[in-house]
Design a protein around this motif. Structure first.
Motif, PDB file in Angstrom:
ATOM      1  N   ALA A   1       0.813  -1.216   0.000  1.00  0.00           N
ATOM      2  CA  ALA A   1       0.000   0.000   0.000  1.00  0.00           C
ATOM      3  C   ALA A   1       0.849   1.270   0.000  1.00  0.00           C
TER       4      ALA A   1
ATOM      5  N   TYR B   1       0.248   4.417  -2.315  1.00  0.00           N
ATOM      6  CA  TYR B   1      -0.200   5.666  -1.707  1.00  0.00           C
ATOM      7  C   TYR B   1       0.565   6.861  -2.273  1.00  0.00           C
TER       8      TYR B   1
ATOM      9  N   LEU C   1      -6.747   0.319   5.486  1.00  0.00           N
ATOM     10  CA  LEU C   1      -6.396   0.377   4.070  1.00  0.00           C
ATOM     11  C   LEU C   1      -7.378   1.279   3.317  1.00  0.00           C
TER      12      LEU C   1
ATOM     13  N   ALA D   1      -6.692   4.643   1.180  1.00  0.00           N
ATOM     14  CA  ALA D   1      -7.084   4.651  -0.225  1.00  0.00           C
ATOM     15  C   ALA D   1      -7.904   5.880  -0.577  1.00  0.00           C
TER      16      ALA D   1
ATOM     17  N   ILE E   1      -8.547  -1.202  -4.982  1.00  0.00           N
ATOM     18  CA  ILE E   1      -8.530  -2.165  -3.895  1.00  0.00           C
ATOM     19  C   ILE E   1      -9.908  -2.822  -3.793  1.00  0.00           C
TER      20      ILE E   1
END
Length: 371
Positions: free
Chosen positions: A308, A312, A340, A344, A353
């Protein structure tokens, strides 16, 4: 899936005798080439005749006369290191047969186990020479992995090592690996037991009819875990490979940092590292078609956020699709999904995702996310 051959002036690495002979024949020169872990003891005449200015020979056995001559012409010669259970200059990835050689004499006799024992000893000693050799080895493995994966679409499958053969979860992970491989993707895992082995097994089973995987799962269930006997566990896998040879290719990326967890025998190409951080980053960074996270514990949670983080901060391209499997696991047992999601929605990750309830939903989720 084969390593990329020497094909242009921009690729100056020689990793086999066949490539060496081709370069000498076609170019008449080895100037500025890099020759990596090739036994040149039978190529003395060529080494005495051709230009080797600026060449580098990494762990290449050669006749002393040839070695003296190439050094005199300006080449660098890094000699083989005696007494090691591995080649730090290797040009290709490992195979299961290589890592498990001598398994009939017990797992402790295999190159895999001996490399782990060497790592444990030298890590405890704090030997700077040994740490340098580990770094050279891992860089060589990364180079070979990059060459292998040129032009391929790779999907990473992450999950816990404790998933036992004979369970529904293991069967589901195997069927997922098979479906991903049949869709034309290269399956890459952490290369160990459990969910990792299951996904590699599925990719191995992809060229066969569906009954093959059903029967293979039945046979493997007779040795459900690598504890208490790694030997029995590994021999069950090799028995499956012997019964159904020439299975589909996939990649395993394990580490001797967790050397008590053996590599699985179903990944055709094994990029085994000493440094776990290099291994983790390399596996996730190369999963360009997406990453699937099956239920796991601390290691899998770490991998979720390792993946992630670059997503990001990605500002130039599309974030890598991420699919988490088993809603209860990721929202209740290890509530990773809410965090998460919050990350996001701060960036452009939300559309890349997904959280799915069933492993059967993964291929469609990857497709929807653009994997």
């Amino acid at each position: 899936m084969q390593p990329t051959p020497l094909h242009s002036a921009h690729d100056r690495e020689i990793e086999s005798l066949a490539e060496f002979d081709k370069v000498v024949s076609e170019h008449g020169s080895l100037a500025r080439f890099r020759v990596q872990a090739v036994d040149l003891t039978d190529r003395t005449d060529a080494l005495l005749a051709v230009d080797t200015a600026g060449a580098v020979f990494l762990g290449c056995p050669m006749d002393p006369e040839a070695a003296a001559r190439v050094r005199a012409t300006g080449a660098l010669v890094f000699p083989p290191i005696p007494g090691l259970p591995f080649d730090p200059y290797r040009g290709l990835l490992y195979s299961p047969d290589e890592l498990f050689a001598s398994l009939d004499d017990g797992y402790e006799a295999t190159p895999d186990a001996r490399a782990y024992a060497w790592f444990q000893q030298t890590k405890a000693d704090g030997d700077v020479f040994a740490s340098m050799l580990r770094a050279i080895h891992d860089d060589s493995v990364s180079d070979a992995l990059d060459e292998l994966l040129v032009g391929t679409r790779v999907v990473g499958v992450m999950g816990g090592h404790a998933m036992a053969r004979g369970t529904e979860a293991y069967e589901g992970a195997a069927r997922l690996g098979r479906e991903l491989a049949r869709a034309g993707l290269t399956v890459a895992t952490g290369g160990g037991p459990g969910a990792m082995e299951a996904a590699n097994l599925g990719a191995y089973a992809a060229p066969f009819d569906d009954e093959m995987l059903t029967e293979a799962l039945r046979l493997l269930a007779e040795a459900p875990s690598f504890t208490p006997s790694i030997g029995d566990w590994a021999r069950a896998a090799f028995a499956v490979r012997e019964r159904w040879p020439d299975g589909g290719p996939s990649v395993g990326i394990p580490t001797w940092f967790y050397g008590h967890e053996p590599p699985n025998a179903f990944a055709a190409h094994i990029a085994k590292y000493f440094a776990n951080a290099t291994r983790e980053d390399g596996l996730l960074a190369r999963s360009n078609a997406g990453v699937v996270f099956l239920p796991g514990a601390a290691g899998t949670v770490q991998e979720i956020f390792d993946n992630a983080t670059p997503n990001y901060y990605e500002s130039r391209g599309e974030p890598t699709p991420m699919v988490l499997v088993n809603r209860a696991h990721w929202t209740e047992k290890h509530p990773t999904w809410p965090l998460l999601q919050s990350l996001a929605h701060e960036r452009s990750m939300a559309s890349r995702i997904a959280l799915v309830d069933r492993i059967e939903d993964v291929p469609e989720a990857l497709k929807r996310l653009g994997g």
